[in-house]
Scaffold this active site. Structure first.
Site, PDB file in Angstrom:
ATOM      1  N   LYS A  75      -9.122  12.205   2.941  1.00 26.66           N
ATOM      2  CA  LYS A  75      -8.372  10.986   3.282  1.00 26.66           C
ATOM      3  C   LYS A  75      -7.057  10.923   2.504  1.00 26.66           C
ATOM      4  O   LYS A  75      -6.874  11.660   1.528  1.00 26.66           O
ATOM      5  CB  LYS A  75      -9.238   9.756   2.962  1.00 26.66           C
ATOM      6  CG  LYS A  75      -9.542   9.589   1.476  1.00 26.66           C
ATOM      7  CD  LYS A  75     -10.596   8.517   1.230  1.00 26.66           C
ATOM      8  CE  LYS A  75     -10.894   8.380  -0.247  1.00 26.66           C
ATOM      9  NZ  LYS A  75     -12.033   7.475  -0.498  1.00 26.66           N
TER      10      LYS A  75
ATOM     11  N   TYR B 171      16.984   2.493 -20.038  1.00 23.31           N
ATOM     12  CA  TYR B 171      17.112   1.070 -19.729  1.00 23.31           C
ATOM     13  C   TYR B 171      16.454   0.213 -20.801  1.00 23.31           C
ATOM     14  O   TYR B 171      15.355   0.532 -21.280  1.00 23.31           O
ATOM     15  CB  TYR B 171      16.444   0.764 -18.392  1.00 23.31           C
ATOM     16  CG  TYR B 171      17.249   1.191 -17.192  1.00 23.31           C
ATOM     17  CD1 TYR B 171      18.558   0.752 -17.011  1.00 23.31           C
ATOM     18  CD2 TYR B 171      16.696   2.034 -16.237  1.00 23.31           C
ATOM     19  CE1 TYR B 171      19.297   1.142 -15.896  1.00 23.31           C
ATOM     20  CE2 TYR B 171      17.420   2.418 -15.120  1.00 23.31           C
ATOM     21  CZ  TYR B 171      18.717   1.970 -14.948  1.00 23.31           C
ATOM     22  OH  TYR B 171      19.435   2.351 -13.855  1.00 23.31           O
TER      23      TYR B 171
HETATM   24  C1  LIG Z   1     -12.998   8.231  -1.210  1.00 22.08           C
HETATM   25  C2  LIG Z   1     -14.448   8.219  -0.948  1.00 22.08           C
HETATM   26  C3  LIG Z   1     -15.252   9.308  -1.329  1.00 22.08           C
HETATM   27  C4  LIG Z   1     -14.748  10.446  -2.189  1.00 22.08           C
HETATM   28  O1  LIG Z   1     -14.608   9.953  -3.516  1.00 22.08           O
HETATM   29  P1  LIG Z   1     -14.214  10.904  -4.763  1.00 22.08           P
HETATM   30  O2  LIG Z   1     -14.443  10.053  -5.940  1.00 22.08           O
HETATM   31  O3  LIG Z   1     -12.776  11.245  -4.577  1.00 22.08           O
HETATM   32  O4  LIG Z   1     -15.079  12.095  -4.713  1.00 22.08           O
HETATM   33  C5  LIG Z   1     -16.593   9.304  -0.933  1.00 22.08           C
HETATM   34  N1  LIG Z   1     -17.108   8.259  -0.230  1.00 22.08           N
HETATM   35  C6  LIG Z   1     -16.368   7.177   0.120  1.00 22.08           C
HETATM   36  C7  LIG Z   1     -17.008   6.069   0.880  1.00 22.08           C
HETATM   37  C8  LIG Z   1     -15.015   7.109  -0.240  1.00 22.08           C
HETATM   38  O5  LIG Z   1     -14.292   6.035   0.091  1.00 22.08           O
END
Ligand SMILES: *Cc1c(COP(=O)(O)O)cnc(C)c1O
Length: 373
Positions: free
Chosen positions: A42, A265
């Protein structure tokens, strides 16, 4: 990781090692207690590029992928071809069914109305699959376990909905001692035992990256890591993983500072003694968070060089007094990589490595390393 053959540009450089990501996938698979290892890609594979990463995991044997929404799913489908299963964490909203069906995406249904919506949408597509998301204690997405039981008992649910997977998500997997973990695991295991007895072929998935390291009773049929594949150590139980991401930026200017000189800054940092300062082409517009000013560091020639004062949009200034011999315009300072740990860099900016990765900006020049490069 400086590559003499390549021109150094006055912008940050992001190197993504696909062979290292594939090796991390292989390690997770080996440590998954016999469960299948899926891959979470994702958010553009945590900011690193969904297409190349998806193909690297696929080449390493991955056949089940997870994305957040249908648009990400369609991109993954185009990169992966027809065969792999692609599940969509955010579920489905009215109006999206066509996209799911057109790209053979599997929504992870999180409430009864989504189950109804999907059952109607797929009436003509008997092959279309989906998952159920059950909430066991994170109270984010997912239905109550009782509702999942009802749905799967009250109708010929598997035929109507094509549900072939039930997932739940751990709230505290990165804290192995948290009692919440075992409570969620026990609730999920009880549901899995019930449903397995009734429905042949239904599979179960609980563990993200940190969940994989919690042990065999968290693995169920399928694990779905993301962060670990990209080299992140999300839990103290994590085995050593290969570095996937290297972020470097070139020195644009060197400056000798004297006691009392202020940098950046707000003139928020002042030299207490003579300092050799280097200003580099990396700023918060590149995802190098302003909150890391005065706390983060870069590495030049193996030496940790503190960031001086505030990080601005395009620039950061570092004390490179201890790395004088390597100081020259164009020399690359490493901000993430084998010498600059992702999780520590996240902590220095008051956040987590996940947020650093997903925030890396489009101005970073990207290069992908494969096993042969
Ligand atoms: C993002 C996500 C994962 C993966 O999580 P990681 O900590 O990056 O391994 C797995 N299950 C769900 C429901 C998620 O939203």
């Amino acid at each position: 990781m400086q590559n003499a053959a390549q021109d150094v540009l006055a912008r940050p450089r992001l190197t993504i090692d696909l062979a290292a990501a594939a090796a991390n996938y292989a390690l997770v698979k080996e440590r998954a207690h016999g469960a299948e290892a899926g891959a979470t890609i994702k958010a553009d594979a945590y900011g690193l590029g969904a297409e190349p990463l998806a193909r690297a995991f696929s080449a390493a044997g991955c056949t089940t992928f997870f994305v957040a929404n249908a648009e990400e799913g369609a991109r993954a489908r185009a990169a992966l071809g027809a065969t792999p299963a692609i599940y969509v964490y955010n579920g489905i909203l009215e109006g999206e069914a066509e996209t799911f069906l057109a790209h053979d995406l599997r929504p992870i249904l999180n409430d009864a109305w989504q189950v109804e919506l999907w059952a109607r949408a797929r009436a003509q597509s008997a092959h279309a699959r989906a998952a159920l998301h059950v909430d066991t204690g994170i109270n984010r997405l997912g239905m109550a376990t009782a509702l999942a039981r009802d749905i799967l008992e009250s109708r010929d649910a598997l035929n109507d909905t094509g549900v072939d997977l039930v997932i739940s998500h751990l709230a505290c997997a990165d804290e192995p001692a948290a009692p919440h973990n075992a409570r969620q695991r026990d609730a999920f295991a009880a549901l899995a035992d019930d449903l397995r007895a009734r429905h042949d072929g239904l599979r179960f998935s609980l563990a993200n990256s940190a969940g994989v390291w919690l042990g065999a009773d968290y693995a169920f049929d399928l694990v779905r890591p993301g962060y670990a594949l990209y080299g992140g150590h999300a839990s103290p139980l994590s085995p050593a993983l290969q570095t996937v991401v290297t972020l470097e930026a070139p020195i644009l200017q060197l400056r000798e500072l004297s006691k009392g000189d202020a940098v950046g800054y707000g003139a928020s940092w002042r030299a207490e003694h003579d300092v050799l300062a280097a200003t580099v082409a990396l700023g918060y517009a590149d995802g190098f968070l302003r909150a890391g000013g005065g706390r983060g560091y870069g590495v030049l020639n193996g030496v940790k060089c503190p960031i001086l004062g505030r990080i601005s949009m395009d620039l950061a200034t570092l004390d490179i007094s201890q790395a004088r011999s390597a100081a020259s315009p164009g020399a690359l300072i490493e901000f993430l990589g084998a010498n600059a740990d992702l999780d520590k860099a996240g902590a220095a900016a008051g956040t987590i490595g996940y947020e650093l990765l997903t925030g890396l900006g489009p101005r970073c020049a990207r290069q992908y390393l494969t096993a042969s490069s």
